[in-house]
Design a protein around this motif. Structure first.
Motif, PDB file in Angstrom:
ATOM      1  N   ALA A 277       0.869  -1.176   0.000  1.00  0.00           N
ATOM      2  CA  ALA A 277       0.000   0.000   0.000  1.00  0.00           C
ATOM      3  C   ALA A 277       0.907   1.227   0.000  1.00  0.00           C
ATOM      4  CB  ALA A 277      -0.889  -0.007   1.233  1.00  0.00           C
ATOM      5  N   VAL A 278       0.578   2.176  -0.858  1.00  0.00           N
ATOM      6  CA  VAL A 278       1.394   3.377  -0.989  1.00  0.00           C
ATOM      7  C   VAL A 278       0.498   4.591  -0.747  1.00  0.00           C
ATOM      8  CG1 VAL A 278       2.911   4.665  -2.544  1.00  0.00           C
ATOM      9  CG2 VAL A 278       2.749   2.173  -2.753  1.00  0.00           C
ATOM     10  N   ALA A 279       0.958   5.490   0.104  1.00  0.00           N
ATOM     11  CA  ALA A 279       0.156   6.688   0.388  1.00  0.00           C
ATOM     12  C   ALA A 279       0.402   7.729  -0.701  1.00  0.00           C
ATOM     13  CB  ALA A 279       0.526   7.249   1.748  1.00  0.00           C
ATOM     14  N   LYS A 280      -0.693   8.327  -1.165  1.00  0.00           N
ATOM     15  CA  LYS A 280      -0.595   9.310  -2.251  1.00  0.00           C
ATOM     16  C   LYS A 280      -0.606  10.730  -1.679  1.00  0.00           C
ATOM     17  CE  LYS A 280      -4.239   7.829  -4.671  1.00  0.00           C
ATOM     18  NZ  LYS A 280      -5.203   7.627  -5.764  1.00  0.00           N
ATOM     19  N   GLY A 281      -0.092  11.648  -2.459  1.00  0.00           N
ATOM     20  CA  GLY A 281      -0.194  13.071  -2.106  1.00  0.00           C
ATOM     21  C   GLY A 281       0.993  13.556  -1.288  1.00  0.00           C
ATOM     22  N   LYS A 282       1.278  14.849  -1.472  1.00  0.00           N
ATOM     23  CA  LYS A 282       2.426  15.470  -0.789  1.00  0.00           C
ATOM     24  C   LYS A 282       2.339  15.318   0.724  1.00  0.00           C
ATOM     25  CE  LYS A 282       4.752  19.028  -3.388  1.00  0.00           C
ATOM     26  NZ  LYS A 282       4.431  20.289  -4.035  1.00  0.00           N
ATOM     27  N   LYS A 283       1.096  15.520   1.232  1.00  0.00           N
ATOM     28  CA  LYS A 283       0.872  15.484   2.671  1.00  0.00           C
ATOM     29  C   LYS A 283       1.328  14.162   3.297  1.00  0.00           C
ATOM     30  CE  LYS A 283      -3.106  16.092   5.107  1.00  0.00           C
ATOM     31  NZ  LYS A 283      -4.562  16.301   5.149  1.00  0.00           N
ATOM     32  N   ASN A 284       1.223  13.082   2.467  1.00  0.00           N
ATOM     33  CA  ASN A 284       1.505  11.756   3.005  1.00  0.00           C
ATOM     34  C   ASN A 284       2.867  11.225   2.563  1.00  0.00           C
ATOM     35  OD1 ASN A 284      -1.099  11.764   4.100  1.00  0.00           O
ATOM     36  ND2 ASN A 284      -1.934  11.093   2.124  1.00  0.00           N
ATOM     37  N   SER A 285       3.691  12.115   2.026  1.00  0.00           N
ATOM     38  CA  SER A 285       4.929  11.627   1.407  1.00  0.00           C
ATOM     39  C   SER A 285       5.891  10.995   2.415  1.00  0.00           C
ATOM     40  CB  SER A 285       5.629  12.770   0.666  1.00  0.00           C
ATOM     41  OG  SER A 285       5.941  13.785   1.597  1.00  0.00           O
ATOM     42  N   LYS A 286       5.696  11.248   3.691  1.00  0.00           N
ATOM     43  CA  LYS A 286       6.607  10.659   4.676  1.00  0.00           C
ATOM     44  C   LYS A 286       6.180   9.261   5.121  1.00  0.00           C
ATOM     45  CE  LYS A 286       8.629  14.846   6.428  1.00  0.00           C
ATOM     46  NZ  LYS A 286       8.279  15.997   7.272  1.00  0.00           N
ATOM     47  N   LEU A 287       4.971   8.857   4.684  1.00  0.00           N
ATOM     48  CA  LEU A 287       4.483   7.532   5.094  1.00  0.00           C
ATOM     49  C   LEU A 287       5.158   6.465   4.237  1.00  0.00           C
ATOM     50  CD1 LEU A 287       0.667   8.375   5.428  1.00  0.00           C
ATOM     51  CD2 LEU A 287       2.306   8.030   7.295  1.00  0.00           C
ATOM     52  N   ALA A 288       5.913   5.602   4.884  1.00  0.00           N
ATOM     53  CA  ALA A 288       6.585   4.526   4.138  1.00  0.00           C
ATOM     54  C   ALA A 288       5.546   3.509   3.678  1.00  0.00           C
ATOM     55  CB  ALA A 288       7.617   3.859   5.036  1.00  0.00           C
ATOM     56  N   PRO A 289       5.731   2.942   2.491  1.00  0.00           N
ATOM     57  CA  PRO A 289       4.777   1.933   2.003  1.00  0.00           C
ATOM     58  C   PRO A 289       4.592   0.806   3.012  1.00  0.00           C
ATOM     59  CG  PRO A 289       6.361   2.495   0.288  1.00  0.00           C
ATOM     60  CD  PRO A 289       6.833   3.176   1.542  1.00  0.00           C
ATOM     61  N   LEU A 290       3.369   0.291   3.058  1.00  0.00           N
ATOM     62  CA  LEU A 290       3.076  -0.837   3.946  1.00  0.00           C
ATOM     63  C   LEU A 290       2.989  -2.111   3.107  1.00  0.00           C
ATOM     64  CD1 LEU A 290       0.259   0.670   6.205  1.00  0.00           C
ATOM     65  CD2 LEU A 290       2.454  -0.214   7.015  1.00  0.00           C
ATOM     66  N   SER A 291       3.761  -3.117   3.504  1.00  0.00           N
ATOM     67  CA  SER A 291       3.724  -4.367   2.730  1.00  0.00           C
ATOM     68  C   SER A 291       2.451  -5.137   3.056  1.00  0.00           C
ATOM     69  CB  SER A 291       4.942  -5.226   3.048  1.00  0.00           C
ATOM     70  OG  SER A 291       4.845  -5.708   4.373  1.00  0.00           O
ATOM     71  N   LEU A 292       2.140  -6.060   2.163  1.00  0.00           N
ATOM     72  CA  LEU A 292       0.987  -6.934   2.398  1.00  0.00           C
ATOM     73  C   LEU A 292       1.150  -7.643   3.739  1.00  0.00           C
ATOM     74  CD1 LEU A 292      -0.729  -9.227  -0.147  1.00  0.00           C
ATOM     75  CD2 LEU A 292       0.111 -10.223   1.970  1.00  0.00           C
ATOM     76  N   LYS A 293       2.379  -8.054   4.028  1.00  0.00           N
ATOM     77  CA  LYS A 293       2.668  -8.753   5.295  1.00  0.00           C
ATOM     78  C   LYS A 293       2.362  -7.853   6.504  1.00  0.00           C
ATOM     79  CE  LYS A 293       6.754 -10.735   7.580  1.00  0.00           C
ATOM     80  NZ  LYS A 293       6.327 -12.026   8.103  1.00  0.00           N
ATOM     81  N   GLU A 294       2.790  -6.601   6.415  1.00  0.00           N
ATOM     82  CA  GLU A 294       2.542  -5.682   7.537  1.00  0.00           C
ATOM     83  C   GLU A 294       1.045  -5.437   7.724  1.00  0.00           C
ATOM     84  OE1 GLU A 294       6.191  -2.566   7.689  1.00  0.00           O
ATOM     85  OE2 GLU A 294       5.303  -2.861   5.709  1.00  0.00           O
ATOM     86  N   ILE A 295       0.364  -5.298   6.615  1.00  0.00           N
ATOM     87  CA  ILE A 295      -1.089  -5.067   6.707  1.00  0.00           C
ATOM     88  C   ILE A 295      -1.768  -6.294   7.304  1.00  0.00           C
ATOM     89  CG2 ILE A 295      -3.178  -4.629   5.363  1.00  0.00           C
ATOM     90  CD1 ILE A 295      -1.301  -3.143   3.332  1.00  0.00           C
ATOM     91  N   ALA A 296      -1.310  -7.479   6.876  1.00  0.00           N
ATOM     92  CA  ALA A 296      -1.890  -8.728   7.386  1.00  0.00           C
ATOM     93  C   ALA A 296      -1.631  -8.864   8.877  1.00  0.00           C
ATOM     94  CB  ALA A 296      -1.312  -9.919   6.630  1.00  0.00           C
ATOM     95  N   GLU A 297      -0.408  -8.559   9.291  1.00  0.00           N
ATOM     96  CA  GLU A 297      -0.061  -8.691  10.712  1.00  0.00           C
ATOM     97  C   GLU A 297      -0.930  -7.777  11.582  1.00  0.00           C
ATOM     98  OE1 GLU A 297       4.619 -10.054  10.268  1.00  0.00           O
ATOM     99  OE2 GLU A 297       4.120  -7.927  10.475  1.00  0.00           O
ATOM    100  N   ASN A 298      -1.298  -6.634  11.031  1.00  0.00           N
ATOM    101  CA  ASN A 298      -2.106  -5.667  11.793  1.00  0.00           C
ATOM    102  C   ASN A 298      -3.602  -5.905  11.644  1.00  0.00           C
ATOM    103  OD1 ASN A 298      -0.555  -3.391  13.188  1.00  0.00           O
ATOM    104  ND2 ASN A 298       0.590  -3.764  11.315  1.00  0.00           N
ATOM    105  N   SER A 299      -3.987  -6.905  10.824  1.00  0.00           N
ATOM    106  CA  SER A 299      -5.414  -7.055  10.517  1.00  0.00           C
ATOM    107  C   SER A 299      -6.281  -7.279  11.751  1.00  0.00           C
ATOM    108  CB  SER A 299      -5.625  -8.166   9.485  1.00  0.00           C
ATOM    109  OG  SER A 299      -5.167  -9.399   9.978  1.00  0.00           O
ATOM    110  N   PRO A 300      -5.798  -7.973  12.817  1.00  0.00           N
ATOM    111  CA  PRO A 300      -6.684  -8.129  13.985  1.00  0.00           C
ATOM    112  C   PRO A 300      -7.133  -6.793  14.563  1.00  0.00           C
ATOM    113  CG  PRO A 300      -4.790  -9.604  14.155  1.00  0.00           C
ATOM    114  CD  PRO A 300      -4.530  -8.702  12.988  1.00  0.00           C
ATOM    115  N   ASN A 301      -6.321  -5.754  14.373  1.00  0.00           N
ATOM    116  CA  ASN A 301      -6.656  -4.442  14.955  1.00  0.00           C
ATOM    117  C   ASN A 301      -7.345  -3.505  13.967  1.00  0.00           C
ATOM    118  OD1 ASN A 301      -5.112  -5.407  17.139  1.00  0.00           O
ATOM    119  ND2 ASN A 301      -3.243  -4.728  16.085  1.00  0.00           N
ATOM    120  N   THR A 302      -7.398  -3.900  12.687  1.00  0.00           N
ATOM    121  CA  THR A 302      -7.943  -2.969  11.697  1.00  0.00           C
ATOM    122  C   THR A 302      -9.253  -3.462  11.099  1.00  0.00           C
ATOM    123  OG1 THR A 302      -6.626  -3.997   9.958  1.00  0.00           O
ATOM    124  CG2 THR A 302      -5.670  -2.062  11.040  1.00  0.00           C
TER     125      THR A 302
END
Lengths: 752, 165
Positions: free
Chosen positions: A564-589
């Motif tokens: 997952a990649v954040a779009k826009g200047k405002k979000n340019s500091k957000l590092a991409p989130l891998s599928l693995k990272e998103i999956a690991e966090n899925s219980p909380n999201t």
């Protein structure tokens, strides 16, 4: 929600790579479980009693002594199988084919079944069943079955497709006419007219694994079926309807399948195994013998075909017609219809007409066999096309190139083609090194073209993302030749993860929505399309989860290369989130992440092939050896090239067997004389050379990756390619398949 | 029909089973020993799916009686890998896509191993004739022959290395 499935010409990361199949390890270590490799606690052995006659009335059947035998737990005859089909004759045919209802219609037709505690008891019980038969006149040859004085097998068959419908029943169940233009006017303008008649004998799919199942059901109407099948959902629906069960209460689990080729798209023993189990209230295992497989399951039609082709001086086909007579066996089928549709599909014709007759005879109910009905039609048409080319003094390939169908051609079966591969396969054939190879004495080169429609159909796939970012892909189409590998590649491609992170499984009928069978070359096409859509939906969910993790609007999230990649200047500091990272966090999201797709896969692209073949004919024995063989076929897009080549090679080998050796031999008594692999001889390793393949990729506009089905077309050209090669080797035009040594020898001797 | 007790060795393990004297070794291995990697395609010795070795000799287990296994050494596909190390033939069959449905694979692997034990450098023709007793309906044999060639090559390389050491 309908997702767009048009071809997009995307760049691929893993599609097209030759990865190891996920089921390889189990299959080389003996761990993979096929139909006969499963046992249920307390299971009984189910065996069938079969008719020794081609056609007989069952005057009486006494099962009383068998019933009393210790260890016999249930016996099923037609009396136990009431007709619940509500006037649906096709369904009743399936039931009657599973178990004779008052009449045995072919040698091997089941008349009773026994479930007993062990195989010896079951065998003894079969011997104790006393059946009194009254033999009836029979007919096994398709042309003889059409004669006015032929024994009429079903009094309820009145030829459909003729106006008015005949008042007398006959063995001709259907007449089909296809085509366009005016063939008579075309023939009148032809410089040359070639007419020829052909016969092809009956063949069997010849899967190495016999039919096998374990049925387990109770009197409460709930049950399970473990079975080798090409379509567990279809088996479930058919068995439920025939036995009066609620569909959802019958869970069907497909085993690994040891070959099907169309032959495992139809039920035979399965409804009876369930009936035995219900009656005994115990699991019942049924494993057919090879003899039963040959006598009672499978085969493809035997045929008799007349072809007429008219050509201009310049080598254009100006008119073409064919009459095709297909033996359907004991019950009606669509087989001549498919023959009539496919006959001239390779060519651009102004005037074309095909007429197909489906004919009943005392042989097993015909089942689909890889591009069903097309190889026989192609044998007749492509043999005649070679004769037409010769009549105008043209090279066989050039003649076909000149007459080939192309984008915009109105096909002989009524559709107008989009982008198709017949022209490119012919060009590739013309330029192939095979064409320039030197031939030796008694050798000849032949070529032929082939066509198959390919199907889409109902499909449903699910992607579940595990907590560590690995992925379960559940599909409902049976993996007959490596589709779990190709579908895993597709899931990995879409999700942007390694192939090794995907685990594909064929789900049972309780775990996934309905899927049509793996037939019509639809497995990778349909489930692949469903997997693409399911993966894209999972990505939508993951974008939402990433948005939640970042606390930004979801429309500011893109998906790129598995992140997952954040779009826009405002979000340019957000590092991409891998599928693995998103999956690991899925219980909380929001919990588990999944993507589903249920749809009817439309837009299966038609498939064409051109085959080249060199043969050597031994004039002493009449034996034909395949010296060299090349398959050129349009795959649309080869997802896993190894298994695309495998389909090309396997189909060609089956076609070679059909062309040279394989045939059902019936005696005067209407009994099958060669129900075994010794006398029904399929090609062995030493019969064949390496089979060269060339994969062309003309994208199917109606699949996101351009995929066309690849499983079936390869069996279509070999019969004719070999016939043409034999003609070029020894000057014999063979018109009867198989072109076995005795037939070739007889033709050689007649020629001398 | 009487029942006999059979003491045999299967894949190096001592195994005992009782079976009727008319029962095939195929049925005994599958149903009594529980090794279902041995497949039945025909029951008449025509398809080779039930290929095993008995004292190193390639046989169709459907044509051997269970009682004949007494005192013999039986090898099936389940014994081909050395722990977690696949036999080169098993590896190459996967790598070369030499299986589609896979029902014939156990028989082919056993037959090919017997060939390579006797002839480490077979020609294509020798491979084709050595495997002519095994039917495959899916592949047209192309990738099977190539896998056997590749395995033979790798096994020759490995054996050269061993002799150098």
């Amino acid at each position: 929600m309908r997702q767009d499935t048009k071809f997009t010409n995307q760049n691929f990361r893993v599609i097209g790579s030759r990865v190891n199949r996920p089921d390889g390890m189990d299959k080389v270590t003996g761990r993979a479980r096929y139909g006969a490799d499963y046992d249920a606690p307390g299971q009984l052995v189910g065996l069938f009693l079969r008719s020794p006659h081609a056609h007989a009335r069952i005057v009486s059947m006494d099962i009383s002594r068998a019933e009393k035998l210790a260890g016999v737990k249930a016996i099923i005859t037609a009396d136990d199988l009431p007709d619940l089909t509500n006037g649906n004759r096709e369904m009743l045919d399936i039931l009657e084919n599973s178990m004779a209802r008052g009449r045995a219609l072919y040698d091997g037709h089941a008349v009773a079944a026994v479930a007993a505690s062990d195989v010896k008891t079951a065998r003894k019980a079969l011997k104790l069943i006393k059946v009194e038969y009254e033999q009836l006149p029979h007919v096994t040859d398709v042309d003889e079955a059409m004669q006015p004085d032929a024994p009429v097998i079903h009094d309820w068959i009145f030829t459909q497709g003729v106006n008015p419908t005949p008042k007398k029943p006959s063995n001709v169940c259907n007449r089909t006419e296809m085509g366009h233009g005016d063939v008579d006017a075309g023939f009148a303008r032809a410089a040359h007219i070639i007419e020829k008649s052909y016969k092809t004998e009956q063949t069997h799919q010849g899967y190495i694994e016999p039919h096998a199942c374990v049925a387990s059901m109770g009197p409460d109407g709930s049950g399970e079926l473990w079975v080798t099948t090409q379509g567990h959902f279809a088996y479930r629906n058919v068995c439920a309807e025939l036995l009066g069960l609620d569909i959802a209460k019958l869970k069907v689990t497909s085993s690994e399948i040891g070959g099907g080729f169309g032959g495992k798209t139809h039920v035979w023993a399965e409804p009876i195994a369930l009936a035995l189990s219900r009656k005994a209230n115990r699991p019942v295992k049924v494993v057919m013998t090879r003899d039963e497989v040959f006598r009672a399951t499978g085969p493809a039609s035997s045929t008799s075909i007349d072809v007429k082709i008219g050509v201009t001086k310049k080598g254009r086909i100006i008119a073409a017609s064919a009459e095709l007579r297909y033996a359907d066996g004991a019950f009606p089928g669509p087989w001549a219809i498919l023959g009539a549709m496919t006959s001239f599909a390779c060519y651009d014709l102004k005037n074309v007409k095909t007429v197909g007759y489906d004919v009943i005879c005392n042989r097993p109910k015909v089942a689909a066999y890889r591009a069903p009905s097309a190889p026989m039609a192609a044998f007749a048409i492509e043999s005649t096309v070679d004769l037409a080319a010769a009549a105008v003094g043209m090279d066989a390939v050039d003649f076909r190139i000149k007459n080939a169908a192309k984008k915009g051609t109105l096909s002989s079966y009524g559709v107008t083609y989009g982008p198709i591969g017949i022209g490119p396969t012919l060009d590739a054939a013309k330029n192939h090194p095979h064409m320039k190879a030197k031939l030796k004495k008694n050798q000849g080169r032949g070529m032929a073209c082939g066509f198959w429609f390919n199907f889409g159909g109902q499909t449903c796939s699910t992607i579940n993302i595990a907590a560590d970012g690995t992925v379960n892909l559940s599909v409902g189409t049976i993996d007959v030749g490596g589709s779990r590998a190709s579908l895993s590649l597709i899931a990995a491609e879409e999700l942007g993860i390694p192939y090794e992170h995907v685990k594909a499984s064929v789900a049972d009928t309780a775990s996934l929505g309905h899927n049509d069978m793996t037939d019509g070359s639809r497995g990778t096409f349909s489930s692949g399309m469903a997997t693409i859509v399911a993966a894209r939906r999972a990505i939508e969910v993951m974008k939402e989860r990433a948005a939640a993790m970042w606390d930004i609007p979801v429309d500011k999230v893109d998906w790129k290369d598995g992140h997952a990649v954040a779009k826009g200047k405002k979000n340019s500091k957000l590092a991409p989130l891998s599928l693995k990272e998103i999956a690991e966090n899925s219980p909380n999201t929001g919990g588990p992440i999944a993507g589903h797709n249920e749809f009817v896969a439309d837009g299966a692209g038609v498939s064409f092939a051109s085959h080249l073949c060199d043969v050597e004919v031994d004039p002493e024995t009449g034996a034909t050896r395949i010296v060299r063989y090349t398959v050129i076929q349009d795959a649309g897009k080869a997802i896993h090239p190894d298994y695309v080549e495998g389909q090309f090679q396997g189909g060609a080998a089956q076609g070679i067997g059909w062309a040279l050796n394989e045939e059902y031999i019936y005696g005067e008594d209407g009994r099958l004389q060669n129900p075994g692999f010794l006398d029904y001889r399929i090609p062995v390793c030493s019969d064949l050379p390496f089979i060269d393949t060339q994969i062309l990729e003309i994208p199917n506009p109606d699949h996101p990756y351009g995929v066309r089905g690849v499983g079936e077309t390869s069996i279509v050209p070999p019969l004719a390619a070999i016939g043409n090669a034999i003609s070029n080797a020894v000057g014999l035009r063979m018109t009867h398949v198989p072109m076995s040594p005795p037939r070739i020898l007889a033709a050689l001797e007649a020629g001398e | 029909m009487s029942t006999s007790t059979v003491s045999t060795t299967i894949n190096g393990d001592a195994v005992q089973f009782a079976c009727p004297t008319d029962e095939s070794l195929l049925d005994a291995i599958r149903n009594r020993v529980g090794l279902t990697g041995v497949k039945e395609g025909c029951g008449t010795g025509d398809c080779g799916a039930c290929s095993i070795t008995m004292d190193g000799r390639l046989v169709c287990s459907c044509l051997v009686l269970g009682v004949e296994a007494n005192g013999r050494a039986i090898e099936t596909v389940e014994g081909m890998a050395d722990g977690d190390q696949l036999h080169p033939l098993q590896e190459k069959f996967i790598e070369h896509a030499a299986l589609q449905c896979g029902i014939c694979t156990p028989g082919f692997l056993i037959a090919a191993r017997v060939l390579l034990e006797r002839n480490p450098d077979p020609t294509e023709k020798e491979i084709r004739y050595a495997l002519a007793g095994n039917l495959c309906r899916c592949t047209g044999y192309d990738k099977i022959v190539r896998a056997v060639q590749a395995a033979a090559k790798e096994m020759r390389k490995a054996s050269k290395k061993r002799t150098r050491k």
